[in-house]
Design an enzyme around this catalytic site. Structure first.
Site, PDB file in Angstrom:
ATOM      1  N   HIS A  99     -10.462  35.600 -90.029  1.00  0.00           N
ATOM      2  CA  HIS A  99     -10.529  34.793 -88.814  1.00  0.00           C
ATOM      3  C   HIS A  99     -11.154  33.425 -89.054  1.00  0.00           C
ATOM      4  O   HIS A  99     -11.724  32.806 -88.152  1.00  0.00           O
ATOM      5  CB  HIS A  99     -11.214  35.565 -87.692  1.00  0.00           C
ATOM      6  N   ASP A 160     -19.235  35.976 -79.899  1.00  0.00           N
ATOM      7  CA  ASP A 160     -18.533  36.147 -78.625  1.00  0.00           C
ATOM      8  C   ASP A 160     -17.356  37.113 -78.740  1.00  0.00           C
ATOM      9  O   ASP A 160     -16.835  37.589 -77.735  1.00  0.00           O
ATOM     10  CB  ASP A 160     -17.985  34.793 -78.134  1.00  0.00           C
ATOM     11  N   GLU A 271     -25.224  31.155 -72.092  1.00  0.00           N
ATOM     12  CA  GLU A 271     -24.265  30.227 -72.680  1.00  0.00           C
ATOM     13  C   GLU A 271     -23.865  29.216 -71.600  1.00  0.00           C
ATOM     14  O   GLU A 271     -24.443  29.191 -70.513  1.00  0.00           O
ATOM     15  CB  GLU A 271     -23.029  30.960 -73.238  1.00  0.00           C
TER      16      GLU A 271
HETATM   17  C1  LIG Z   1     -11.754  34.416 -81.575  1.00  0.00           C
HETATM   18  C2  LIG Z   1     -12.942  34.032 -82.422  1.00  0.00           C
HETATM   19  C3  LIG Z   1     -14.194  33.967 -81.844  1.00  0.00           C
HETATM   20  C4  LIG Z   1     -15.308  33.615 -82.599  1.00  0.00           C
HETATM   21  N1  LIG Z   1     -16.528  33.583 -82.007  1.00  0.00           N
HETATM   22  C5  LIG Z   1     -17.618  33.286 -82.736  1.00  0.00           C
HETATM   23  C6  LIG Z   1     -18.920  33.290 -82.150  1.00  0.00           C
HETATM   24  O1  LIG Z   1     -19.075  33.538 -80.974  1.00  0.00           O
HETATM   25  N2  LIG Z   1     -19.987  33.013 -82.935  1.00  0.00           N
HETATM   26  C7  LIG Z   1     -19.846  32.758 -84.267  1.00  0.00           C
HETATM   27  O2  LIG Z   1     -20.863  32.564 -84.922  1.00  0.00           O
HETATM   28  N3  LIG Z   1     -18.640  32.736 -84.840  1.00  0.00           N
HETATM   29  C8  LIG Z   1     -17.526  32.980 -84.108  1.00  0.00           C
HETATM   30  N4  LIG Z   1     -16.297  32.949 -84.701  1.00  0.00           N
HETATM   31  C9  LIG Z   1     -16.204  32.498 -86.093  1.00  0.00           C
HETATM   32  C10 LIG Z   1     -16.355  33.641 -87.062  1.00  0.00           C
HETATM   33  O3  LIG Z   1     -17.691  34.076 -87.118  1.00  0.00           O
HETATM   34  C11 LIG Z   1     -15.949  33.193 -88.456  1.00  0.00           C
HETATM   35  O4  LIG Z   1     -14.646  32.670 -88.417  1.00  0.00           O
HETATM   36  C12 LIG Z   1     -16.005  34.357 -89.430  1.00  0.00           C
HETATM   37  O5  LIG Z   1     -15.845  33.849 -90.725  1.00  0.00           O
HETATM   38  C13 LIG Z   1     -14.913  35.340 -89.146  1.00  0.00           C
HETATM   39  O6  LIG Z   1     -15.158  36.557 -89.796  1.00  0.00           O
HETATM   40  P1  LIG Z   1     -14.053  37.209 -90.710  1.00  0.00           P
HETATM   41  O7  LIG Z   1     -14.508  38.575 -91.011  1.00  0.00           O
HETATM   42  O8  LIG Z   1     -12.700  37.075 -90.125  1.00  0.00           O
HETATM   43  O9  LIG Z   1     -14.217  36.263 -91.987  1.00  0.00           O
HETATM   44  P2  LIG Z   1     -13.129  35.754 -93.021  1.00  0.00           P
HETATM   45  O10 LIG Z   1     -12.334  34.679 -92.401  1.00  0.00           O
HETATM   46  O11 LIG Z   1     -12.409  36.881 -93.590  1.00  0.00           O
HETATM   47  O12 LIG Z   1     -14.101  35.117 -94.129  1.00  0.00           O
HETATM   48  C14 LIG Z   1     -14.931  34.003 -93.838  1.00  0.00           C
HETATM   49  C15 LIG Z   1     -15.613  33.515 -95.128  1.00  0.00           C
HETATM   50  O13 LIG Z   1     -16.549  34.484 -95.567  1.00  0.00           O
HETATM   51  C16 LIG Z   1     -16.177  35.026 -96.820  1.00  0.00           C
HETATM   52  N5  LIG Z   1     -16.377  36.474 -96.721  1.00  0.00           N
HETATM   53  C17 LIG Z   1     -15.678  37.366 -95.979  1.00  0.00           C
HETATM   54  N6  LIG Z   1     -16.192  38.600 -96.140  1.00  0.00           N
HETATM   55  C18 LIG Z   1     -17.234  38.471 -96.992  1.00  0.00           C
HETATM   56  C19 LIG Z   1     -18.167  39.378 -97.554  1.00  0.00           C
HETATM   57  N7  LIG Z   1     -18.136  40.680 -97.264  1.00  0.00           N
HETATM   58  N8  LIG Z   1     -19.095  38.901 -98.400  1.00  0.00           N
HETATM   59  C20 LIG Z   1     -19.151  37.580 -98.697  1.00  0.00           C
HETATM   60  N9  LIG Z   1     -18.300  36.688 -98.209  1.00  0.00           N
HETATM   61  C21 LIG Z   1     -17.351  37.120 -97.364  1.00  0.00           C
HETATM   62  C22 LIG Z   1     -14.721  34.650 -97.019  1.00  0.00           C
HETATM   63  O14 LIG Z   1     -14.393  34.518 -98.386  1.00  0.00           O
HETATM   64  C23 LIG Z   1     -14.640  33.327 -96.298  1.00  0.00           C
HETATM   65  O15 LIG Z   1     -15.114  32.283 -97.096  1.00  0.00           O
HETATM   66  C24 LIG Z   1     -15.171  33.296 -83.971  1.00  0.00           C
HETATM   67  C25 LIG Z   1     -13.905  33.352 -84.557  1.00  0.00           C
HETATM   68  C26 LIG Z   1     -12.796  33.712 -83.799  1.00  0.00           C
HETATM   69  C27 LIG Z   1     -11.462  33.743 -84.441  1.00  0.00           C
END
Ligand SMILES: Cc1cc2nc3c(=O)[nH]c(=O)nc-3n(C[C@H](O)[C@H](O)[C@H](O)COP(=O)(O)OP(=O)(O)OC[C@H]3O[C@@H](n4cnc5c(N)ncnc54)[C@H](O)[C@@H]3O)c2cc1C
Ligand SMILES: *[C@@H]1O[C@H](CO)[C@@H](O)[C@H](O)[C@H]1NC(C)=O
Ligand SMILES: *[C@@H]1O[C@H](CO)[C@@H](O)[C@H](O)[C@H]1NC(C)=O
Ligand SMILES: *[C@@H]1O[C@H](CO)[C@@H](O)[C@H](O)[C@H]1NC(C)=O
Ligand SMILES: *[C@@H]1O[C@H](CO)[C@@H](O)[C@H](O)[C@H]1NC(C)=O
Length: 526
Positions: A99, A160, A271
């Site tokens: 994400h 969120d 918020e």
């Molecule tokens: C609809 C939506 C709502 C959101 N709301 C919020 C919010 O309210 N507050 C907030 O803070 N953020 C929010 N986000 C942002 C979100 O926290 C980040 O985009 C986060 O990176 C998404 O997590 P993911 O598991 O999909 O990560 P990914 O996109 O899979 O990875 C993100 C980064 O972390 C690295 N990574 C992934 N897993 C690991 C691991 N296990 N160890 C080390 N590195 C790793 C990846 O290589 C990449 O660089 C939101 C995103 C979306 C899409």
């Protein structure tokens, strides 16, 4: 024009180079990975999903995807890449739920680790005076919540949206309306299991391997892959009163927000959002309010005006509600808290939902948007941290001039207190005790008109960033995206040296999380 041509030539050369590399090395590469003794497995085809993320703008295909069954699978794979040395150019990206917005979880020609394969591992809730849960780094927060609720406990600090992985949010921060009190998610972790860029499996905490522990938190995946995390818990709230009130004046709105986050007796979640010239309700995906209800809906239309909506919750227990005295007390307490505020009285809206329903509110909206084909669109999101002393100027210029409407998605604004953030982590905050998160959560509709397409929104983001730069506001990006080393250096400021030192210590070949574009493999980390 000239620049485009040069870029074109560069890309052609780059493509030739990568094709050659593929043809020359691929069979070898594939069989060497297949020869590793793993519980899980690799795939070399149908890996397109690993080149897609929520931002839907960057698409880099990996050469292989690892589906790990246990931590040793990840360690063996990284050790293998480490042993190939710098010349292989091979990188490894953990992919949580994918994400990210700008390809941060992608690895062009490299190996993507599908962290959700690890999430099958058992979550373990430990009760006692300071309850905690041990979870896989690939676990989704929604599953952590559901497991914890079986024991009547829950994590304290959230995002969120809960369909994000534990490792993914801990690599950034995890910020939501609870952060003013509990700090971000990275302030609520007791211990991590991490696989470093050398393929070592390390347990770390405040007491043990503390530098790695702090480095990994907010570390943008640069120092290790989080395979397990120990998260602090609290007794789970049962129900929440969910409150919205509207302001027409930013300074009154901000003053009330700042008052609420510094009061001892206050709400559980704080918020806020900005509505500028808002005509369209379909895009409003943050709350499960009913758009057919004109009383609720009218709060979110601001045709020709700019309005500020404060969003609050207060937890309560339905069993105690049987007791009329207590129930009265909750309403009384809320009434008394609200009486300190200066919102437009006729705009008060209160509803009541379960704790899970509240926390998982964006997922409810996701399902609606998916059914309309409005979820898998490009999302040029921009998240900024603005110091308190500059938020009025920022609001005047950005909400007053640069943005002319918020029909492309919500714009959130709320303050947090820096004392809840640990400055030993990799996370960088503005240089003031109080700062605001300002989140532009826009989506680009494929359209024939010019002013809601992707390019229009990207230009808008660029103008906001340029304004912050010119006005020297001391703003930091959250979920940062930069294209040059100078920008990264400026982002980290005095913390850059520490960040580079940690890279040299834990991932000296720059194998990990190449999609962040901070360090490049085979080129000196310095
Ligand atoms: C609809 C939506 C709502 C959101 N709301 C919020 C919010 O309210 N507050 C907030 O803070 N953020 C929010 N986000 C942002 C979100 O926290 C980040 O985009 C986060 O990176 C998404 O997590 P993911 O598991 O999909 O990560 P990914 O996109 O899979 O990875 C993100 C980064 O972390 C690295 N990574 C992934 N897993 C690991 C691991 N296990 N160890 C080390 N590195 C790793 C990846 O290589 C990449 O660089 C939101 C995103 C979306 C899409
Ligand atoms: C992971 O699986 C391998 C291969 O079966 C096994 O040898 C190892 O002990 C397992 N490691 C852990 C930490 O469970
Ligand atoms: C921020 O938190 C610290 C520590 O709890 C406190 O001393 C300070 O007053 C808070 N600042 C504001 C503006 O609330
Ligand atoms: C609302 O939109 C109209 C038309 O685009 C514009 O002229 C006006 O300035 C906008 N109002 C605000 C408050 O941004
Ligand atoms: C972190 O905060 C502590 C306590 O406020 C302070 O003493 C220390 O100098 C800060 N460290 C850095 C690196 O900013």
């Amino acid at each position: 024009m000239k620049e485009n041509k040069a870029t074109g030539i560069f890309f052609t050369l780059f493509l030739c180079y990568t094709c050659m590399k593929l043809i020359l090395c691929f069979p070898n590469f594939q069989s060497s990975l297949q020869s590793l003794n793993l519980q899980g497995h690799f795939t070399f085809e149908n890996n397109e999903f690993a080149s897609i993320d929520f931002g839907n703008q960057f698409h880099y295909l990996p050469s292989a995807v690892l589906y790990p069954k246990n931590v040793s699978d990840i360690a063996s794979t990284i050790r293998h890449v480490w042993n190939l040395g710098p010349a292989s150019g091979l990188t490894v990206a953990a992919r949580g739920h994918g994400h990210s917005f700008q390809g941060q979880a992608q690895a062009a020609q490299g190996i993507v680790v599908n962290m959700e394969s690890l999430s099958g591992q058992q979550m373990q809730v430990h009760m006692g005076e300071y309850p905690y849960v041990d979870v896989s780094g690939g676990e989704l927060w929604i599953n952590v919540l559901k497991e914890c609720l079986k024991y009547g406990v829950a994590p304290k600090s959230w995002t969120d949206y809960l369909h994000l992985s534990v490792g993914g949010t801990l690599s950034n921060a995890g910020i939501s309306g609870q952060a003013f009190r509990h700090g971000p998610q990275i302030s609520n972790v007791r211990q991590l299991q991490v696989v470093t860029g050398k393929g070592e499996v390390v347990i770390c905490s405040e007491e043990k391997n503390a530098d790695l522990f702090h480095g990994v938190l907010g570390g943008l995946g640069q120092f290790g892959i989080i395979t397990r995390a120990r998260i602090s818990l609290e007794p789970a709230p049962k129900m929440v009163k969910w409150i919205r009130v509207v302001y027409s004046d930013f300074s009154t709105f901000a003053k009330d927000q700042e008052y609420l986050i510094s009061s001892k007796n206050t709400f559980d979640y704080i918020e806020g959002l900005v509505m500028i010239n808002k005509t369209n309700l379909v895009n409003y995906w943050r709350s499960s309010f009913n758009p057919e209800d004109p009383v609720q809906a009218s709060q979110f239309v601001s045709d020709g005006k700019t309005l500020f909506c404060l969003e609050l919750t207060k937890n309560f227990d339905p069993h105690l509600q049987q007791d009329d005295i207590i129930a009265n007390n909750i309403d009384k307490e809320i009434k008394s808290l609200l009486s300190q505020l200066s919102y437009i009285p006729s705009t008060l809206f209160v509803t009541e939902v379960s704790y899970v329903e509240f926390l998982d509110r964006v997922h409810a909206a996701e399902l609606k948007l998916r059914s309309k084909g409005l979820w898998d669109l490009p999302h040029p999101w921009l998240n900024l941290l603005v110091p308190k002393s500059k938020i009025q100027t920022f609001a005047q210029n950005v909400f007053g001039h640069i943005l002319t409407n918020t029909n492309h998605g919500p714009v959130l604004v709320y303050p947090v207190n820096k004392s809840k953030w640990d400055n030993r982590t990799s996370f960088v905050t503005p240089d003031e005790d109080i700062f605001y998160l300002v989140a532009f959560l826009q989506h680009a509709v494929p359209s024939t008109t010019e002013n809601d397409g992707l390019q229009y929104l990207l230009n808008l983001n660029k103008r906001i960033l340029e304004y912050c730069e010119e006005a020297n506001l001391g703003v930091k990006q959250y979920l940062p995206y930069y294209t040059t080393k100078e920008e990264w250096r400026a982002h980290f400021g005095t913390r850059w040296e520490v960040f580079v030192q940690r890279k040299l210590a834990y991932d000296p070949l720059a194998i990990l999380a190449p999609g962040q574009r901070i360090f490049q493999k085979a080129i000196s980390v310095l």
